[in-house]
Design an enzyme around this catalytic site. Structure first.
Site, PDB file in Angstrom:
ATOM      1  N   LYS A  87       5.306  -2.618 -47.793  1.00  0.00           N
ATOM      2  CA  LYS A  87       4.585  -2.558 -49.054  1.00  0.00           C
ATOM      3  C   LYS A  87       5.066  -3.613 -50.041  1.00  0.00           C
ATOM      4  O   LYS A  87       4.290  -4.099 -50.869  1.00  0.00           O
ATOM      5  CB  LYS A  87       4.699  -1.147 -49.651  1.00  0.00           C
ATOM      6  N   TYR A 106       8.545   1.116 -44.068  1.00  0.00           N
ATOM      7  CA  TYR A 106       7.346   1.300 -44.888  1.00  0.00           C
ATOM      8  C   TYR A 106       7.505   0.568 -46.214  1.00  0.00           C
ATOM      9  O   TYR A 106       6.604  -0.158 -46.666  1.00  0.00           O
ATOM     10  CB  TYR A 106       7.113   2.786 -45.118  1.00  0.00           C
ATOM     11  N   ASP A 142     -10.127  -2.621 -35.164  1.00  0.00           N
ATOM     12  CA  ASP A 142      -8.715  -2.588 -35.528  1.00  0.00           C
ATOM     13  C   ASP A 142      -8.458  -3.667 -36.567  1.00  0.00           C
ATOM     14  O   ASP A 142      -8.577  -4.861 -36.276  1.00  0.00           O
ATOM     15  CB  ASP A 142      -7.871  -2.819 -34.275  1.00  0.00           C
ATOM     16  N   SER A 167       2.087   0.480 -52.694  1.00  0.00           N
ATOM     17  CA  SER A 167       2.653   1.800 -52.954  1.00  0.00           C
ATOM     18  C   SER A 167       3.768   1.642 -53.974  1.00  0.00           C
ATOM     19  O   SER A 167       4.267   0.532 -54.196  1.00  0.00           O
ATOM     20  CB  SER A 167       3.224   2.364 -51.641  1.00  0.00           C
TER      21      SER A 167
END
Length: 293
Positions: free
Chosen positions: A203, A199, A105, A186
């Site tokens: 990023k 999200y 992980d 992103s």
């Protein structure tokens, strides 16, 4: 023209016309053959290594001569990756001599430490790190986003990059050979993204990590950059949006398509090579032109 050298006058980065190994093409510039294995003897460490982007990038780096460690939480994904990557090794070598798979992980420190140590034990060095572990989720309005979602996304997307930077950075510093660390951000890390508030926040956070690490690790010859793909045509991306939204997003792409995994892997290969040796703290858009600023 300002900045140009007159014929026969060597300047910065220019060799004299009588240098035997160079040919002059009709435009007046020099054409130097590129090495076919520009990453030969390099060792790359990839998190999220069992995913579509991780596997494609591993294949690209292997074809360019590198050996790779793939770290992923899924044993099955790594097994499939190893099978598919055998085709990238055309030199007749055994796949397991070029590819190390580590189940772990990337958001747990002990797992990252173990993966780095196993890489060093097998390959003796790390030259490139592609910190690519990440997770998204179906578009959800900010006011309806659960706290658990925040903890999950920040814990994977940001913490895994932090731990990778910390422990790969330590290894590179001790080895003393410099290196290149690439974080997968992103276009959501460059602009607001309605429906993906957490999200997008994760990023954006990667830019802060990369900029700080680039400053701290630069004196050791370690470069740190972020890449910012637009929607890479992958299951994770398609699960995040409805079909109608996907069509809307595609219509906003000047190049008329979503990114493919090879669009990402080629940029990672460039950042891992000496061709990018003066690039650090930068963000590279891989977005088909959908963001202009």
């Amino acid at each position: 023209m300002a900045g140009m050298n007159t014929p026969g006058t060597p300047g910065i980065g220019v060799e004299p016309l009588n240098t035997p190994r160079l040919q002059r093409n009709p435009t007046g510039y020099f054409r130097v053959p590129l090495a076919t294995h520009r990453l030969a003897n390099k060792i790359a460490f990839i998190t999220g290594g069992g995913g579509k982007i991780g596997v494609e990038t591993a294949a690209r780096l292997i074809r360019e001569g590198a050996n790779v460690t793939l770290m992923d939480i899924s044993f099955e994904a790594l097994e499939q990756a190893l099978v598919s990557l055998k085709d990238a090794i055309y030199t007749g070598e055994i796949a397991t001599s070029r590819i190390l798979t580590v189940v772990g992980d990337a958001s747990k420190e002990e797992d990252v430490v173990a993966a780095v140590e196993r890489t060093l034990k097998m390959f003796k060095r790390i030259d490139i790190a592609f910190l690519n572990a990440g997770v998204s989720y179906p578009a959800t309005p900010l006011l309806e986003t659960a706290e658990d979602r925040y903890d999950e996304v920040m814990g994977i997307n940001v913490k895994s990059a932090f731990l990778g930077l910390k422990h790969v950075g330590k290894a590179m510093k001790v080895l003393g050979n410099g290196g290149s660390i690439i974080l997968t951000s992103s276009i959501a890390g460059l602009r607001g993204t309605p429906g993906l508030s957490v999200y997008s926040a994760s990023k954006f956070a990667l830019r802060g990590l990369a900029l700080t690490a680039a400053n701290e690790l630069g004196p050791d010859g370690i470069r740190v950059n972020t890449i910012h793909p637009s929607g890479v045509d992958s299951p994770m991306f398609r699960e995040a949006w409805s079909e109608e939204k996907l069509e809307e997003l595609k219509a906003g792409m000047p190049l008329g398509r979503f990114a493919q995994t090879h669009d990402v892997s080629s940029v990672v290969a460039f950042l891992g090579h000496e061709d990018s040796k003066f690039i650090t703290g930068s963000f590279l858009k891989i977005d088909g032109g959908c963001i202009s600023f």
